[in-house]
Design an enzyme around this catalytic site. Structure first.
Site, mmCIF file in Angstrom:
data_model
loop_
_atom_site.group_PDB
_atom_site.id
_atom_site.type_symbol
_atom_site.label_atom_id
_atom_site.label_comp_id
_atom_site.label_asym_id
_atom_site.label_seq_id
_atom_site.Cartn_x
_atom_site.Cartn_y
_atom_site.Cartn_z
ATOM 1 N N ASP A 122 2.690 -3.190 4.361
ATOM 2 C CA ASP A 122 2.966 -1.789 4.716
ATOM 3 C C ASP A 122 4.387 -1.718 5.288
ATOM 4 O O ASP A 122 4.572 -1.776 6.506
ATOM 5 C CB ASP A 122 1.960 -1.321 5.777
ATOM 6 C CG ASP A 122 0.525 -1.384 5.271
ATOM 7 O OD1 ASP A 122 0.174 -0.590 4.391
ATOM 8 O OD2 ASP A 122 -0.238 -2.239 5.758
ATOM 9 N N PRO B 199 -7.655 5.978 -4.186
ATOM 10 C CA PRO B 199 -7.839 7.348 -4.694
ATOM 11 C C PRO B 199 -8.713 8.131 -3.715
ATOM 12 O O PRO B 199 -9.747 7.636 -3.265
ATOM 13 C CB PRO B 199 -8.560 7.132 -6.029
ATOM 14 C CG PRO B 199 -8.279 5.718 -6.404
ATOM 15 C CD PRO B 199 -8.169 4.970 -5.114
ATOM 16 N N LYS B 200 -8.241 9.337 -3.366
ATOM 17 C CA LYS B 200 -8.932 10.121 -2.329
ATOM 18 C C LYS B 200 -9.436 11.441 -2.885
ATOM 19 O O LYS B 200 -8.807 12.047 -3.726
ATOM 20 C CB LYS B 200 -7.979 10.380 -1.161
ATOM 21 C CG LYS B 200 -7.597 9.092 -0.463
ATOM 22 C CD LYS B 200 -6.377 9.250 0.422
ATOM 23 C CE LYS B 200 -5.886 7.904 0.895
ATOM 24 N NZ LYS B 200 -5.157 7.130 -0.127
ATOM 25 N N GLY C 215 -8.921 -1.745 3.638
ATOM 26 C CA GLY C 215 -9.495 -0.916 4.689
ATOM 27 C C GLY C 215 -9.853 -1.764 5.895
ATOM 28 O O GLY C 215 -9.696 -2.990 5.876
ATOM 29 N N HIS D 259 -2.879 9.818 6.541
ATOM 30 C CA HIS D 259 -3.617 10.500 5.471
ATOM 31 C C HIS D 259 -3.751 11.999 5.745
ATOM 32 O O HIS D 259 -3.682 12.813 4.832
ATOM 33 C CB HIS D 259 -4.993 9.857 5.276
ATOM 34 C CG HIS D 259 -4.906 8.475 4.694
ATOM 35 N ND1 HIS D 259 -5.793 7.473 4.975
ATOM 36 C CD2 HIS D 259 -3.995 7.937 3.847
ATOM 37 C CE1 HIS D 259 -5.443 6.378 4.320
ATOM 38 N NE2 HIS D 259 -4.352 6.629 3.636
ATOM 39 N N HIS E 23 -8.543 -8.176 0.170
ATOM 40 C CA HIS E 23 -8.119 -8.477 1.532
ATOM 41 C C HIS E 23 -9.169 -9.435 2.084
ATOM 42 O O HIS E 23 -10.345 -9.066 2.184
ATOM 43 C CB HIS E 23 -8.065 -7.208 2.379
ATOM 44 C CG HIS E 23 -6.830 -6.407 2.131
ATOM 45 N ND1 HIS E 23 -6.553 -5.822 0.923
ATOM 46 C CD2 HIS E 23 -5.780 -6.116 2.951
ATOM 47 C CE1 HIS E 23 -5.391 -5.202 1.006
ATOM 48 N NE2 HIS E 23 -4.896 -5.362 2.226
ATOM 49 N N HIS F 263 0.859 -1.197 0.000
ATOM 50 C CA HIS F 263 0.000 0.000 0.000
ATOM 51 C C HIS F 263 0.889 1.239 0.000
ATOM 52 O O HIS F 263 1.803 1.344 0.839
ATOM 53 C CB HIS F 263 -0.867 0.045 1.258
ATOM 54 C CG HIS F 263 -1.800 -1.119 1.403
ATOM 55 N ND1 HIS F 263 -3.103 -1.087 0.973
ATOM 56 C CD2 HIS F 263 -1.615 -2.357 1.934
ATOM 57 C CE1 HIS F 263 -3.687 -2.237 1.248
ATOM 58 N NE2 HIS F 263 -2.814 -3.038 1.830
ATOM 59 N N GLU G 270 -9.103 -11.221 7.159
ATOM 60 C CA GLU G 270 -8.227 -10.506 8.111
ATOM 61 C C GLU G 270 -8.795 -10.583 9.521
ATOM 62 O O GLU G 270 -8.093 -10.400 10.509
ATOM 63 C CB GLU G 270 -8.094 -9.037 7.719
ATOM 64 C CG GLU G 270 -7.205 -8.796 6.536
ATOM 65 C CD GLU G 270 -6.947 -7.314 6.344
ATOM 66 O OE1 GLU G 270 -7.827 -6.635 5.804
ATOM 67 O OE2 GLU G 270 -5.878 -6.846 6.753
HETATM 68 C C1 LIG Z 1 -4.653 -3.915 10.907
HETATM 69 C C2 LIG Z 1 -4.417 -4.856 9.798
HETATM 70 C C3 LIG Z 1 -5.131 -6.154 9.847
HETATM 71 C C4 LIG Z 1 -3.597 -4.474 8.803
HETATM 72 C C5 LIG Z 1 -3.326 -5.300 7.660
HETATM 73 N N1 LIG Z 1 -3.207 -4.507 6.530
HETATM 74 C C6 LIG Z 1 -4.233 -3.870 5.938
HETATM 75 N N2 LIG Z 1 -5.492 -4.338 5.922
HETATM 76 C C7 LIG Z 1 -6.478 -3.646 5.266
HETATM 77 N N3 LIG Z 1 -6.272 -2.471 4.648
HETATM 78 C C8 LIG Z 1 -5.025 -1.984 4.671
HETATM 79 C C9 LIG Z 1 -3.960 -2.652 5.308
HETATM 80 N N4 LIG Z 1 -2.844 -1.917 5.168
HETATM 81 C C10 LIG Z 1 -3.209 -0.834 4.457
HETATM 82 N N5 LIG Z 1 -4.519 -0.855 4.166
HETATM 83 C C11 LIG Z 1 -5.316 0.149 3.420
HETATM 84 O O1 LIG Z 1 -4.420 0.976 2.705
HETATM 85 C C12 LIG Z 1 -4.522 2.350 3.146
HETATM 86 C C13 LIG Z 1 -3.156 2.993 3.132
HETATM 87 O O2 LIG Z 1 -2.662 3.105 1.816
HETATM 88 P P1 LIG Z 1 -3.297 4.087 0.702
HETATM 89 O O3 LIG Z 1 -3.784 5.334 1.397
HETATM 90 O O4 LIG Z 1 -4.426 3.334 0.056
HETATM 91 O O5 LIG Z 1 -2.149 4.383 -0.220
HETATM 92 C C14 LIG Z 1 -5.143 2.237 4.536
HETATM 93 O O6 LIG Z 1 -5.839 3.385 4.882
HETATM 94 C C15 LIG Z 1 -6.084 1.036 4.382
HETATM 95 O O7 LIG Z 1 -7.283 1.416 3.780
HETATM 96 ZN ZN LIG Z 2 -2.899 -4.934 2.724
#
Ligand SMILES: CC(C)=CCNc1ncnc2c1ncn2[C@@H]1O[C@H](COP(=O)(O)O)[C@@H](O)[C@H]1O
Ligand SMILES: [Zn+2]
Length: 374
Positions: free
Chosen positions: A311, A108-109, A205, A74, A232, A24, A235
């Site tokens: 991440d 995308p935001k 998310g 963010h 995903h 991500h 989880e």
């Molecule tokens: C807490 C946990 C189980 C983490 C595992 N990992 C994740 N699970 C679900 N969504 C994620 C995870 N890591 C990042 N994201 C998504 O990616 C976003 C960050 O990257 P971006 O803003 O899309 O560029 C987060 O706000 C979230 O929506």
């Molecule tokens: Zn992920």
């Protein structure tokens, strides 16, 4: 947070070409950059820096805390200039540890207060790809329609021979907080940007939020229109959703931490590749310890899997580090780890042309790595 360049990863693992399919953008941000940006915002009075510093420097995070951190990230990162900077740095960091193919995903935001639309957010990401200077980035952008020439130019076509090269493709994420309409908007954006290296859609998310039926129409539409989809999945425990996700037959799934026996059976019979994120799963306590991770069973049963960081910034890891962790925990040799890295080529969402190039890269690296391939 520790820095993500990890001395324990060692040279051989860094030298080995790698394919990263689950990263991500905002989770891969350098912690030095995050702190610098937080300090700047603190000085402007927009945030209280010491509060932010505390959350950023915390190493073990629960699921709830991780998503709190994402909200904070963010807040700090989401303006066009910063999105461009982060993208550039993330690509440079992956390339530095010999990731040769990266599927980078981002949500995308929209932020009306600074004139940001989902489209302009993505443009800022694309500018980040173009801004990389020390590495050639092939992001699959087709500039000359109908041209028989190079349809995959890089950021800097003049100096191809001297630099490292990384293939980058983009996945647009649907956040589980979003409505059906917002999800559909993201898919439509992905379709418009197919010629700019967007190859698929991700659903991510907070897994405790949102319902599968909300996202299904957009995901179905994506599939019908030829976009690849990764989800995903599992989880948190949610048996019904896992079944529904597997029955959708996505191109890949990420995590698969809370699957039950009948889910595993289904996953294996459908042969859906799994993006394995060891450090992420341990840090979020989705898996109690790495030696009981489902990697072992999937690897032994030769189910398609690929090691990923999820991440790298938030969880202080790198892809090389994930390979070291898997090799040392499960007692797997270098040749087998090289094969694991190489076989990820089969699960990329990029086209056949890229696959062929990657096969070549791995074949020539085998010599350097002193791996004999049969
Ligand atoms: C807490 C946990 C189980 C983490 C595992 N990992 C994740 N699970 C679900 N969504 C994620 C995870 N890591 C990042 N994201 C998504 O990616 C976003 C960050 O990257 P971006 O803003 O899309 O560029 C987060 O706000 C979230 O929506
Ligand atoms: Zn992920």
């Amino acid at each position: 947070m520790a820095t993500r360049s990890d001395s324990t990863a060692g040279n051989w693992w860094q030298m080995m070409p790698k394919v990263e399919l689950h990263a991500h953008l905002n989770g891969s941000i350098r912690d030095t950059t995050l702190l610098e940006l937080a300090r700047e915002l603190g000085e402007k009075g927009s945030i209280v820096f010491s509060d932010v510093e505390q959350v950023i420097m915390k190493n073990d995070r629960s699921l709830r805390e991780v998503f709190k951190l994402f909200d904070l990230i963010h807040l700090i990162t989401t303006d066009h200039k910063t999105v461009t900077r982060i993208t550039k740095e993330v690509i440079e960091d992956f390339a530095a540890e010999n990731v040769v193919y990266l599927e980078l995903r981002t949500t995308p935001k929209r932020n009306a207060s600074i004139g940001m639309s989902k489209e302009s957010y993505l443009q800022a990401v694309l500018e980040g790809l173009m801004a990389v200077k020390n590495v050639d980035v092939d992001f699959g952008q087709e500039v000359n329609e109908g041209s028989t020439g190079n349809s995959h130019p890089t950021n800097d076509v003049c100096c191809l021979s001297n630099k490292k090269k990384i293939y980058v493709r983009l996945l647009l994420s649907i956040d589980r907080r979003e409505s059906t309409e917002a999800a559909m908007e993201t898919v439509e954006l992905a379709l418009r940007l197919k010629r700019s290296g967007v190859v698929g859609i991700d659903l991510s998310g907070n897994p405790a939020i949102g319902e599968w039926k909300t996202f299904l129409p957009a995901l179905k539409f994506a599939k019908e229109e030829g976009l690849s989809v990764t989800l995903h999945c599992g989880e948190v425990p949610n048996s019904q959703e896992v079944h529904a996700m597997l029955d959708f037959i996505p191109g890949r799934i990420g995590h698969a931490c809370f699957l039950e026996e009948d889910h595993w059976r289904k996953l294996k019979s459908y042969k859906i590749p799994v993006e394995i994120c060891l450090t992420s799963n341990i840090r979020t306590e989705s898996i109690s310890s790495v030696d009981v991770h489902h990697f072992a069973d999937l690897y032994e049963s030769r189910h398609p899997i690929t090691l990923c960081t999820d991440d790298s910034g938030v969880f202080s890891t790198s892809l090389s580090n994930e390979f070291v962790l898997a090799a040392s925990t499960f007692g797997i040799g270098k040749k087998e780890m090289y094969e694991l890295a190489r076989d990820a080529i089969n699960f990329i969402f990029g086209g056949d042309g890229v696959k062929e190039k990657l096969e070549e890269i791995f074949a020539s690296a085998a010599v350097e790595l002193e791996i004999s391939i049969d």
